[in-house]
Design a protein around this motif. Structure first.
Motif, PDB file in Angstrom:
ATOM      1  N   LYS A 106       0.824  -0.987   0.059  1.00 14.91           N
ATOM      2  CA  LYS A 106       0.071  -0.153   0.121  1.00 14.91           C
ATOM      3  C   LYS A 106       0.911   1.361   0.078  1.00 14.91           C
ATOM      4  O   LYS A 106       1.308   1.604   0.900  1.00 14.91           O
ATOM      5  N   THR A 107       0.984   1.986  -1.264  1.00 15.01           N
ATOM      6  CA  THR A 107       1.766   2.973  -1.232  1.00 15.01           C
ATOM      7  C   THR A 107       0.956   4.169  -0.928  1.00 15.01           C
ATOM      8  O   THR A 107      -0.206   4.013  -0.974  1.00 15.01           O
ATOM      9  N   HIS A 108       1.790   5.423  -0.968  1.00 10.07           N
ATOM     10  CA  HIS A 108       0.840   6.630  -0.353  1.00 10.07           C
ATOM     11  C   HIS A 108       0.214   7.282  -1.243  1.00 10.07           C
ATOM     12  O   HIS A 108       1.052   7.762  -2.585  1.00 10.07           O
ATOM     13  N   LYS A 109      -0.802   7.705  -1.291  1.00 12.93           N
ATOM     14  CA  LYS A 109      -1.669   8.875  -2.101  1.00 12.93           C
ATOM     15  C   LYS A 109      -1.665   8.327  -3.487  1.00 12.93           C
ATOM     16  O   LYS A 109      -1.283   9.028  -4.542  1.00 12.93           O
ATOM     17  N   THR A 110      -2.038   7.110  -3.857  1.00  5.74           N
ATOM     18  CA  THR A 110      -2.298   6.283  -5.159  1.00  5.74           C
ATOM     19  C   THR A 110      -3.423   5.611  -5.149  1.00  5.74           C
ATOM     20  O   THR A 110      -3.396   4.752  -6.016  1.00  5.74           O
ATOM     21  N   ALA A 111      -4.580   5.901  -4.716  1.00  6.37           N
ATOM     22  CA  ALA A 111      -5.810   5.352  -4.635  1.00  6.37           C
ATOM     23  C   ALA A 111      -5.547   3.782  -3.925  1.00  6.37           C
ATOM     24  O   ALA A 111      -6.318   3.054  -3.954  1.00  6.37           O
ATOM     25  N   SER A 112      -4.576   3.752  -2.822  1.00  7.69           N
ATOM     26  CA  SER A 112      -4.330   2.322  -2.210  1.00  7.69           C
ATOM     27  C   SER A 112      -5.154   2.258  -1.408  1.00  7.69           C
ATOM     28  O   SER A 112      -5.504   1.163  -1.030  1.00  7.69           O
ATOM     29  N   THR A 113      -6.001   3.210  -0.854  1.00  3.91           N
ATOM     30  CA  THR A 113      -6.954   3.042   0.307  1.00  3.91           C
ATOM     31  C   THR A 113      -8.141   2.207  -0.319  1.00  3.91           C
ATOM     32  O   THR A 113      -8.709   1.366   0.304  1.00  3.91           O
ATOM     33  N   THR A 114      -8.354   2.419  -1.505  1.00  3.05           N
ATOM     34  CA  THR A 114      -9.566   2.026  -2.366  1.00  3.05           C
ATOM     35  C   THR A 114      -9.354   0.480  -2.606  1.00  3.05           C
ATOM     36  O   THR A 114     -10.050  -0.409  -2.183  1.00  3.05           O
ATOM     37  N   MET A 115      -7.906   0.222  -2.679  1.00  2.70           N
ATOM     38  CA  MET A 115      -7.572  -1.147  -3.191  1.00  2.70           C
ATOM     39  C   MET A 115      -7.609  -2.046  -1.942  1.00  2.70           C
ATOM     40  O   MET A 115      -7.998  -3.127  -1.881  1.00  2.70           O
ATOM     41  N   GLN A 116      -7.224  -1.370  -0.586  1.00  2.00           N
ATOM     42  CA  GLN A 116      -7.010  -2.026   0.456  1.00  2.00           C
ATOM     43  C   GLN A 116      -8.672  -2.415   0.976  1.00  2.00           C
ATOM     44  O   GLN A 116      -8.809  -3.666   1.367  1.00  2.00           O
ATOM     45  N   ASN A 117      -9.433  -1.389   0.875  1.00  2.00           N
ATOM     46  CA  ASN A 117     -10.999  -1.855   1.066  1.00  2.00           C
ATOM     47  C   ASN A 117     -11.340  -3.169   0.359  1.00  2.00           C
ATOM     48  O   ASN A 117     -12.121  -3.902   0.972  1.00  2.00           O
ATOM     49  N   LEU A 118     -11.046  -3.100  -0.921  1.00  2.00           N
ATOM     50  CA  LEU A 118     -11.485  -4.270  -1.891  1.00  2.00           C
ATOM     51  C   LEU A 118     -11.023  -5.426  -1.100  1.00  2.00           C
ATOM     52  O   LEU A 118     -11.547  -6.523  -1.201  1.00  2.00           O
ATOM     53  N   LEU A 119      -9.584  -5.358  -0.819  1.00  2.00           N
ATOM     54  CA  LEU A 119      -8.824  -6.688  -0.253  1.00  2.00           C
ATOM     55  C   LEU A 119      -9.555  -6.975   0.989  1.00  2.00           C
ATOM     56  O   LEU A 119      -9.792  -8.347   1.450  1.00  2.00           O
ATOM     57  N   PHE A 120      -9.555  -6.124   1.745  1.00  2.00           N
ATOM     58  CA  PHE A 120     -10.408  -6.563   3.099  1.00  2.00           C
ATOM     59  C   PHE A 120     -11.679  -6.869   2.929  1.00  2.00           C
ATOM     60  O   PHE A 120     -11.974  -8.128   3.728  1.00  2.00           O
ATOM     61  N   ARG A 121     -12.463  -6.762   2.210  1.00  2.00           N
ATOM     62  CA  ARG A 121     -14.009  -7.390   1.602  1.00  2.00           C
ATOM     63  C   ARG A 121     -13.738  -8.812   1.227  1.00  2.00           C
ATOM     64  O   ARG A 121     -14.424  -9.672   1.451  1.00  2.00           O
ATOM     65  N   PHE A 122     -12.746  -8.931   0.333  1.00  2.00           N
ATOM     66  CA  PHE A 122     -12.587 -10.151  -0.470  1.00  2.00           C
ATOM     67  C   PHE A 122     -12.223 -11.447   0.629  1.00  2.00           C
ATOM     68  O   PHE A 122     -12.544 -12.306   0.890  1.00  2.00           O
ATOM     69  N   ALA A 123     -11.187 -10.702   1.563  1.00  2.00           N
ATOM     70  CA  ALA A 123     -10.999 -11.657   2.673  1.00  2.00           C
ATOM     71  C   ALA A 123     -12.021 -11.928   3.728  1.00  2.00           C
ATOM     72  O   ALA A 123     -11.939 -13.340   3.871  1.00  2.00           O
ATOM     73  N   GLU A 124     -13.066 -10.951   3.907  1.00  2.00           N
ATOM     74  CA  GLU A 124     -14.126 -11.477   4.901  1.00  2.00           C
ATOM     75  C   GLU A 124     -14.948 -12.330   4.138  1.00  2.00           C
ATOM     76  O   GLU A 124     -15.482 -13.508   4.627  1.00  2.00           O
TER      77      GLU A 124
END
Length: 467
Positions: free
Chosen positions: A59-77
């Protein structure tokens, strides 16, 4: 009625029912058939490659990575996977900007399938933590727009930015070495931030072309996919194919965005100065932007365009279902009633917007559907807390059933005091705030910083640590 007629009626009813229930998925498959593209499966089927579930996303900084993190969190759940999360002493990041170590991982989140919180990449430690078949992914952003975002977002935390008169980006770029201190707190936000996040030497002189080339080559060896923020949807198409995921697995809502008033327009000449000051980041971006388009070309422009179109169509349907039949409106933190949905604000000069769910969402919605909508728009800090809580509960339940000797080799007591980084202090603000999160004249670039000589290009090795 003859058995043949009964059979035909049964087939007709079954077909209508299937169309009503899976109409969207069938339309994806039919369109794929006409274009000769890989099918967009939505359910397991014999002969199909199973979904890949071991993923490390840097997760890099200021690169839309928070959106990507949310996607991965939901996939994991959804798939009952384990996400590696930071110990509480690290807050919601893996003690960034310290070089990552498995000691920063909460023992209740071991062994992990997915890791996606902010860290400074350390290849050896990541390989020690993650399964052998883990696929590594990261994301980059065009350096000039990214640096403008960093300058705005971290203006109150990064001393190199704070000492600039009137918070002028133009003034900083006119004489960057007048304001920049390589070894001070949060200096990684002020120069070659992508390189630093990837474990490289952010202060390597621009004249050291051999180092830059070797570093790019090492990133390419480690990461199976380097996404590009400006082509986020196209990058997700490649990710879906790489991991054998469904289209439903890559649906998202944009998170951690600034208001237009918080953004600065770059005057002519500034992008060139930014790229010169962040020459390593510029080289990384140019290389992997070209690489992305080669991969998209290999997949087929028509197929990529079709998947992007279907992705956006499916996202619109999902958002309308979550927001009462209409597209969501961005709201300031003060306007969001649900505290679990309020994005963290880095300073009074920057407004980060979020979303709020309609008050009547519960009508006609199952609890599962409500949770899906809530998680879709939940900010990073809150979602990390929720996920740690749920995984800790699962860990404790599993621990009661586990034989005494059976545990993950990395499990150990949680450290409440962390070793101090030799050059860089923690970037976290005081405990009252959750801390910064991610989440879009001539300039000298040849002046070397102290201690930068003799470093290697290994990602995240102890020899490449910079402040």
């Amino acid at each position: 009625m003859s058995q043949k007629k009964i059979f035909l009626v049964f087939v007709a009813i079954s077909t209508v029912s299937l169309l009503l229930h899976h109409g969207g998925h069938l339309s994806w498959t039919m369109e794929a058939f006409h274009l000769g593209c890989p099918a967009l499966r939505s359910h397991p089927a014999p002969g199909l490659k199973p979904k890949h579930t071991n993923v490390a996303f840097l997760k890099t900084h200021k690169t839309a990575s928070t959106t990507m993190q949310n996607l991965l969190f939901r996939f994991a759940e959804r798939n009952n996977l384990t996400v590696a999360l930071p110990v509480q002493a690290c807050s919601h990041q893996f003690c960034y900007p310290r070089s990552f170590t498995s000691h920063f991982v909460h023992p209740h989140t071991l062994p992990p399938n997915i890791i996606t919180s902010h860290m400074r990449f350390n290849k050896a430690e990541m390989q020690r933590l993650m399964p052998n078949d883990t696929i590594y992914v990261t994301i980059l952003r065009e350096p000039s727009s990214m640096f403008e975002s960093l300058f705005s977002y971290y203006n109150q935390y990064c001393q190199s930015f704070k000492r600039v008169p009137n918070g002028s980006l133009e003034a900083f770029l006119e004489e960057p070495w007048h304001y920049y201190r390589p070894d001070e707190k949060d200096s990684m936000y002020a120069r070659n931030t992508l390189t630093f996040d990837l474990g490289g030497d952010k202060d390597r002189p621009a004249t050291d072309v051999a180092y830059a080339r070797a570093f790019v080559a090492e990133v390419e060896r480690v990461f199976s996919l380097v996404m590009i923020a400006e082509y986020f949807d196209e990058s997700l198409v490649l990710l879906r194919h790489l991991l054998s995921w469904d289209l439903d697995d890559i649906l998202y809502v944009k998170l951690n965005m600034r208001t237009p008033s918080s953004k600065r327009s770059l005057t002519p000449g500034l992008p060139t100065k930014i790229r010169a000051w962040n020459s390593l980041d510029a080289r990384l971006y140019d290389h992997f932007n070209a690489s992305l388009w080669r991969q998209l070309s290999a997949l087929g422009p028509a197929c990529v365009a079709r998947e992007v179109r279907l992705l956006r169509r499916a996202q619109e349907r999902l958002m309308r279902s979550c927001f009462g039949g209409r597209m969501p409106l961005l709201r300031s933190a003060a306007q969001i009633k649900n505290k679990d949905l309020r994005p963290w604000q880095p300073s009074g000069k920057v407004d980060i917007v979020g979303y709020d769910l309609p008050v009547n969402l519960s009508r006609g919605f199952s609890s599962l559907a409500q949770e899906l909508c809530l998680k879709l728009i939940m900010p990073e800090v809150q979602y990390t807390r929720v996920l740690l809580r749920s995984q800790s509960i699962r860990y404790r339940r599993g621990f009661q059933l586990r034989p005494p000797q059976q545990s993950h080799p990395l499990q150990q007591p949680i450290r409440t005091v962390l070793p101090r980084h030799p050059q860089v202090q923690r970037s976290q603000p005081p405990p009252a705030a959750p801390g910064p999160a991610s989440g879009t004249g001539s300039t000298s670039t040849s002046r070397p910083a102290a201690g930068t000589q003799g470093r290697t290009t290994r990602l995240g090795s102890s020899q490449t640590q910079a402040s």
